[in-house]
Design an enzyme around this catalytic site. Structure first.
Site, PDB file in Angstrom:
ATOM      1  CG  ASP A 111      -1.761   1.214   1.402  1.00  8.15           C
ATOM      2  OD1 ASP A 111      -2.320   1.654   0.383  1.00  8.15           O
ATOM      3  OD2 ASP A 111      -1.893   1.747   2.521  1.00  8.15           O
ATOM      4  CB  SER A 112       0.219   4.804  -0.552  1.00  6.06           C
ATOM      5  OG  SER A 112      -0.935   4.879   0.262  1.00  6.06           O
ATOM      6  CE1 TYR A 145       2.683   6.039  -3.039  1.00  3.27           C
ATOM      7  CE2 TYR A 145       1.625   4.286  -4.300  1.00  3.27           C
ATOM      8  CZ  TYR A 145       2.724   4.780  -3.625  1.00  3.27           C
ATOM      9  OH  TYR A 145       3.857   4.007  -3.557  1.00  3.27           O
ATOM     10  N   GLY A 146      -3.077   9.395  -3.305  1.00  2.00           N
ATOM     11  CA  GLY A 146      -4.414   9.721  -3.811  1.00  2.00           C
ATOM     12  C   GLY A 146      -4.593  11.085  -4.430  1.00  2.00           C
ATOM     13  CB  CYS A 152      -3.224   0.690  -2.470  1.00  2.00           C
ATOM     14  SG  CYS A 152      -3.286   2.437  -2.879  1.00  2.00           S
ATOM     15  CG  ASN A 153      -9.705   0.913  -2.841  1.00  2.00           C
ATOM     16  OD1 ASN A 153     -10.684   0.383  -3.326  1.00  2.00           O
ATOM     17  ND2 ASN A 153      -9.313   0.665  -1.607  1.00  2.00           N
ATOM     18  CB  THR A 154      -4.937   5.200  -4.943  1.00  2.00           C
ATOM     19  OG1 THR A 154      -5.801   5.680  -3.913  1.00  2.00           O
ATOM     20  CG2 THR A 154      -4.502   6.341  -5.815  1.00  2.00           C
ATOM     21  CD  GLU A 175       0.062   6.666   6.279  1.00  2.00           C
ATOM     22  OE1 GLU A 175       1.161   6.618   6.843  1.00  2.00           O
ATOM     23  OE2 GLU A 175      -0.418   5.690   5.662  1.00  2.00           O
ATOM     24  CB  CYS A 196      -9.434   4.706   0.724  1.00  2.00           C
ATOM     25  SG  CYS A 196      -7.774   5.121   1.324  1.00  2.00           S
ATOM     26  CB  THR A 197      -6.577  -0.108   2.256  1.00  2.00           C
ATOM     27  OG1 THR A 197      -5.502   0.712   1.774  1.00  2.00           O
ATOM     28  CG2 THR A 197      -7.016  -1.064   1.167  1.00  2.00           C
ATOM     29  CG  HIS A 198      -4.926   4.993   4.568  1.00  2.00           C
ATOM     30  ND1 HIS A 198      -4.417   4.528   3.384  1.00  2.00           N
ATOM     31  CD2 HIS A 198      -3.852   5.449   5.286  1.00  2.00           C
ATOM     32  CE1 HIS A 198      -3.101   4.700   3.375  1.00  2.00           C
ATOM     33  NE2 HIS A 198      -2.740   5.253   4.515  1.00  2.00           N
TER      34      HIS A 198
END
Ligand code: DGL
Length: 265
Positions: free
Chosen positions: A10-11, A42-43, A73-75, A152, A184-186
């Site tokens: 992921d980012s 990244y988004g 990561c969806n992005t 984050e 979004c995985t976050h």
């Protein structure tokens, strides 16, 4: 016996929502996790940069001899999934199809909300894929880019988060939707606040559980499931290891024992 690991990336820290489900479902599988924390988010980057970063992350994991790549990561999935498939011959599982499946199984009134990064939402990938499966479904997409830096930085339970969530979701709540996909995985780390904001008539889902099931099916299908009785977890980040470790342990509710900082080429 030790076998090859699953590579998840992921980012940043968001992919841990997928890691958590994978290790719960497949406790004997070893995992190598890579978070590109030096370059998150990244988004709000352009497609070419997202593709370049995705390749660099995947190259790193492939250099660690993983048996499968999980794009948590969806992005990245929105822009680079095909390019990754073209570059690598190992199996690749992504979160978008898992999220889509989950959402289609959840909605009853065929009115859904999608929350994602600016890049994911502007790619239009979800409305396109949902429309291809069921054109009756009304999709309301909302870009919620501030959620990523909040996660984050570990802002999970804070009144600032309540206000930002309310600001982003107030219009969506009026659309008579019955389900929301956290695309979004976050975002699963903000689930409690999001659920509190939208109330109990809207079901909030994410892709992580379906993604872990997909990983399991792919491993079995390709004869790659481990025969080991013990799993090892290695974490690599491009940014500060200590910060990731502290946040990651809080999110996962378990110790992160092996973590290293790496510099991507
Ligand atoms: N966690 C990622 C996603 O699923 C990306 C967040 C970001 O780097 O902006 O979209």
């Amino acid at each position: 016996m030790r076998t090859k690991s699953i590579g998840i990336f992921d980012s940043g820290i968001g992919g841990l929502s997928v890691f958590r489900q994978v290790v719960e479902l497949l406790p004997n599988e070893s995992v190598i996790y890579f978070g590109d924390t030096a370059r998150v988010p990244y988004g709000n980057r352009d497609p070419e940069t997202i593709i370049q970063y995705a390749m660099e992350c995947a190259d790193f994991l492939v250099s660690q001899d993983v048996k499968m790549l999980v794009v948590a990561c969806n992005t990245i999935c929105a822009y680079a999934f095909e390019a990754l498939q073209n570059r690598f011959s190992l199996p690749i599982v992504g979160v978008i199809d898992s999220g889509l499946k989950t959402l289609l199984q959840t909605t009853k009134n065929e009115k859904v909300g999608i929350l994602g990064t600016t890049a994911t939402i502007s790619s239009g990938i979800y409305p396109r894929k949902i429309g291809a499966c069921n054109p009756q479904i009304q999709v309301h997409s909302v870009a919620t880019p501030l959620f990523v830096p909040l996660v984050e930085e570990g802002f999970i339970e804070h009144k600032a988060v309540d206000l930002i969530v309310e600001e982003y979701l107030s219009a969506l709540k009026k659309e008579n939707i019955d389900s929301i996909l956290l695309a979004c995985t976050h975002y699963p780390f903000l689930r409690k606040v999001i659920e509190k904001c939208v109330g109990n008539k809207i079901v909030v889902k994410d892709a992580s559980e379906a993604c872990a099931i997909e990983v399991s099916h792919e491993l079995v299908k390709r004869g790659l499931a481990t025969t080991a009785t013990e799993a090892h977890y290695l974490f690599f980040v491009s940014g500060e290891a200590k910060k990731f470790q502290k946040m990651g342990e809080k999110f996962l509710g378990r110790n992160i024992e092996s973590i290293q900082e790496v510099t991507l080429p």
